[in-house]
Design a protein around this motif. Structure first.
Motif, PDB file in Angstrom:
ATOM      1  N   ARG A 123       0.949   4.200  -2.961  1.00 18.39           N
ATOM      2  CA  ARG A 123       0.793   5.632  -2.689  1.00 18.39           C
ATOM      3  C   ARG A 123       2.011   6.418  -3.170  1.00 18.39           C
ATOM      4  O   ARG A 123       1.890   7.457  -3.827  1.00 18.39           O
ATOM      5  CB  ARG A 123       0.589   5.853  -1.189  1.00 18.39           C
ATOM      6  N   THR A 157      -8.644   8.835  -7.461  1.00 19.50           N
ATOM      7  CA  THR A 157      -8.362   8.688  -6.033  1.00 19.50           C
ATOM      8  C   THR A 157      -7.999   7.260  -5.647  1.00 19.50           C
ATOM      9  O   THR A 157      -7.604   7.013  -4.507  1.00 19.50           O
ATOM     10  CB  THR A 157      -9.563   9.124  -5.174  1.00 19.50           C
ATOM     11  N   VAL A 158      -8.132   6.297  -6.554  1.00 19.31           N
ATOM     12  CA  VAL A 158      -7.928   4.881  -6.227  1.00 19.31           C
ATOM     13  C   VAL A 158      -6.565   4.423  -6.718  1.00 19.31           C
ATOM     14  O   VAL A 158      -6.248   4.551  -7.906  1.00 19.31           O
ATOM     15  CB  VAL A 158      -9.048   3.999  -6.813  1.00 19.31           C
ATOM     16  N   TYR A 205      -4.779   7.293  -3.534  1.00 21.80           N
ATOM     17  CA  TYR A 205      -4.306   6.675  -2.293  1.00 21.80           C
ATOM     18  C   TYR A 205      -5.227   5.574  -1.785  1.00 21.80           C
ATOM     19  O   TYR A 205      -4.864   4.808  -0.909  1.00 21.80           O
ATOM     20  CB  TYR A 205      -4.162   7.736  -1.196  1.00 21.80           C
ATOM     21  N   LYS A 206      -6.441   5.457  -2.317  1.00 25.04           N
ATOM     22  CA  LYS A 206      -7.430   4.516  -1.794  1.00 25.04           C
ATOM     23  C   LYS A 206      -7.163   3.092  -2.284  1.00 25.04           C
ATOM     24  O   LYS A 206      -6.479   2.872  -3.285  1.00 25.04           O
ATOM     25  CB  LYS A 206      -8.833   4.947  -2.199  1.00 25.04           C
ATOM     26  N   ILE A 235     -11.901   0.647   0.752  1.00 19.80           N
ATOM     27  CA  ILE A 235     -13.180   0.510   0.058  1.00 19.80           C
ATOM     28  C   ILE A 235     -13.475  -0.977  -0.083  1.00 19.80           C
ATOM     29  O   ILE A 235     -12.600  -1.745  -0.487  1.00 19.80           O
ATOM     30  CB  ILE A 235     -13.116   1.154  -1.341  1.00 19.80           C
ATOM     31  N   TRP A 242       0.839  -1.199   0.000  1.00 19.62           N
ATOM     32  CA  TRP A 242       0.000   0.000   0.000  1.00 19.62           C
ATOM     33  C   TRP A 242       0.880   1.258   0.000  1.00 19.62           C
ATOM     34  O   TRP A 242       0.613   2.229  -0.707  1.00 19.62           O
ATOM     35  CB  TRP A 242      -0.947  -0.005   1.193  1.00 19.62           C
ATOM     36  N   GLY A 244      -9.299   5.376   3.452  1.00 18.11           N
ATOM     37  CA  GLY A 244      -9.110   4.980   2.060  1.00 18.11           C
ATOM     38  C   GLY A 244      -9.473   3.550   1.739  1.00 18.11           C
ATOM     39  O   GLY A 244      -9.338   3.121   0.586  1.00 18.11           O
ATOM     40  N   GLU A 264     -15.849   6.225  -6.256  1.00 12.97           N
ATOM     41  CA  GLU A 264     -14.835   6.942  -5.491  1.00 12.97           C
ATOM     42  C   GLU A 264     -14.116   7.995  -6.318  1.00 12.97           C
ATOM     43  O   GLU A 264     -13.589   8.968  -5.762  1.00 12.97           O
ATOM     44  CB  GLU A 264     -13.808   5.947  -4.929  1.00 12.97           C
TER      45      GLU A 264
END
Length: 448
Positions: free
Chosen positions: A121, A209-210, A133-134, A170, A117, A168, A205
């Motif tokens: 990012r 952003t994902v 960042y999600k 989902i 992760w 973040g 989203e």
């Protein structure tokens, strides 16, 4: 041991359950079996914790650890290398699919997920997309217990004490075809629907952003959900369309568990990152890794570039030496081929349990299976929370262990019994598992 509860704080354990009794203490292992401090033998139907893939009692792995400790017990990978880490990284890169050539070592699975992760990012920040960042992951899925990994995990029951978590995360539907909310009569249509739910979540989203989608090849929690036909192919297309990284979380599903070195190979998809641990050393020393594609490394190869992440014991020399020896065992004994040759027999032996009224579904692949328990086979009615508590913790867990089978009776989802024996297991062990389960599940049904 009588004093085990005085100072030892066990993991994921209801400590009060041992207030009036001794903690079972395992003291020895050999092949597919372990022995407790009272001399009782148990079939290790979970390979410790999906870990001891080569089996217990491998003296050559212990000797590899001792030899390395005598030469170089420890040195960090912070700006320096040591030979075993270099050799193992080369070996892992050669076995990993596609261009997953960059190996970042950790000490376990949660750390590998955390690293993945953080890399996702950092990669997007360095390539001009700082808002990505999600992370998308599936309901009931387990991805680890550190704060980042726990935020990716989809199990509310193990998260509530630690909230608020890292923002973040989902969640999307998993691939439990037995309880499919859509297309329950068509695996391919269900697989397309489940994959498209990932795309819809990214759209909701905002694709900008994902950063990543985290998926296990076979989802562990909930009881071994294999991917429906075409699922990963469509997920790969969705990730490519939205510039989202596909992370294959193979902490359990790598190193032969599914009959390949990596689950992504078993199901024919190419991830951008693989997270792995457990079976890489068969549990003889702690080790994990994040395996990344070449393109994800590129932004960090500038003159001042650095992935600002690390752990003290990541790529420990002794662990790397053990992993190399473990992979030698895999090659010499063709453990991958052994799983492929015997997985059909394992499945068919477990499927004999379908004649029991309490068995609703037997599912899995390779040496990785879940047996879902139900109140009614026709309606697929499950147990409520109180019934599940009495069934699993009030009876099954203890009864199976006393009968000589170590496995997992779990209800992080619907009630299941999970099985993942060492990869050396064969028909003798399959029969033993089936016979013990048949007797104990029959008794469990009579108690309902």
């Amino acid at each position: 041991m009588a004093n085990a509860t005085d100072h030892l704080w066990m993991h994921f354990t209801r400590m009060a359950s041992y207030s009036d009794g001794e903690v079972p203490t395992i003291v020895r292992g050999e092949g597919a079996y372990v022995w407790d401090s009272q001399g009782r033998r148990y079939l290790d139907g979970l390979a410790g914790l999906f870990v001891v893939n080569a089996g217990h009692g491998r003296t050559e792995l212990a000797e590899a650890a001792a030899k390395q400790a005598g030469e170089l017990a420890y040195f960090p990978l912070w700006s320096y290398a040591h030979p075993k880490a270099v050799e193992l990284a080369e070996k892992v890169a050669a076995l990993a699919p596609g261009d997953l050539n960059r190996v970042f070592f950790t000490t376990g699975g949660s750390e590998a997920v955390e690293a993945a992760w953080k890399l996702a990012r950092a990669y997007f920040k360095r390539t001009g997309q700082p808002n990505k960042y999600k992370v998308v992951s599936r309901y009931i899925a387990y991805h680890g217990t550190s704060m980042g990994a726990l935020s990716i995990t989809g199990l509310p029951g193990i998260k509530s004490d630690f909230e608020p978590l890292v923002p973040g995360g989902i969640k999307v539907p998993n691939t439990n075809f037995y309880r499919a909310p859509e297309h329950g009569d068509d695996p391919e249509a269900f697989g397309r629907w489940a994959a498209e739910e990932i795309g819809r979540a990214i759209e909701r989203e905002g694709p900008d952003t994902v950063a990543a989608v985290f998926l296990e090849p076979v989802q562990n929690s909930g009881g071994c959900f294999p991917p429906p036909p075409g699922y990963f192919e469509r997920v790969r297309e969705i990730c490519d369309a939205y510039d989202v990284l596909l992370v294959s979380d193979e902490v359990i599903c790598s190193w032969g568990r599914l009959g390949e070195y990596f689950g992504a190979v078993r199901y024919g998809y190419q991830p951008d990152i693989i997270t792995t641990a457990k079976g890489i050393t068969s549990g003889y020393a702690p080790l994990g890794a994040m395996i990344a594609s070449e393109r994800l490394m590129e932004p960090f190869l500038t003159e001042t570039g650095m992935f600002a992440h690390g752990v003290t014991f990541g790529g420990h020399p002794v662990s790397c030496a053990v992993a190399l020896a473990n992979l030698e065992v895999f090659a010499r004994e063709d453990l991958i081929g052994h799983v492929r040759a015997n997985e059909g027999a394992f499945r068919s032996t477990l499927e004999k349990l379908n004649d029991l009224p309490i068995v609703g579904d037997v599912r899995g692949d390779g040496y990785f299976y879940g047996i879902e328990l139900v109140k009614d086979k026709t309606t697929r009615e499950t147990f409520d929370e109180a019934e599940s508590e009495r069934l699993l913790r009030g009876f099954l867990s203890t009864a199976l262990f006393r009968a000589g089978l170590y496995c997992r009776a779990d209800d992080r989802g619907d009630p299941v019994v999970q099985l993942a024996p060492p990869l050396i297991a064969q028909q003798q062990q399959f029969d033993e598992i089936e016979q013990i389960l048949r007797a104990v599940l029959t008794e469990a049904w009579s108690r309902l």
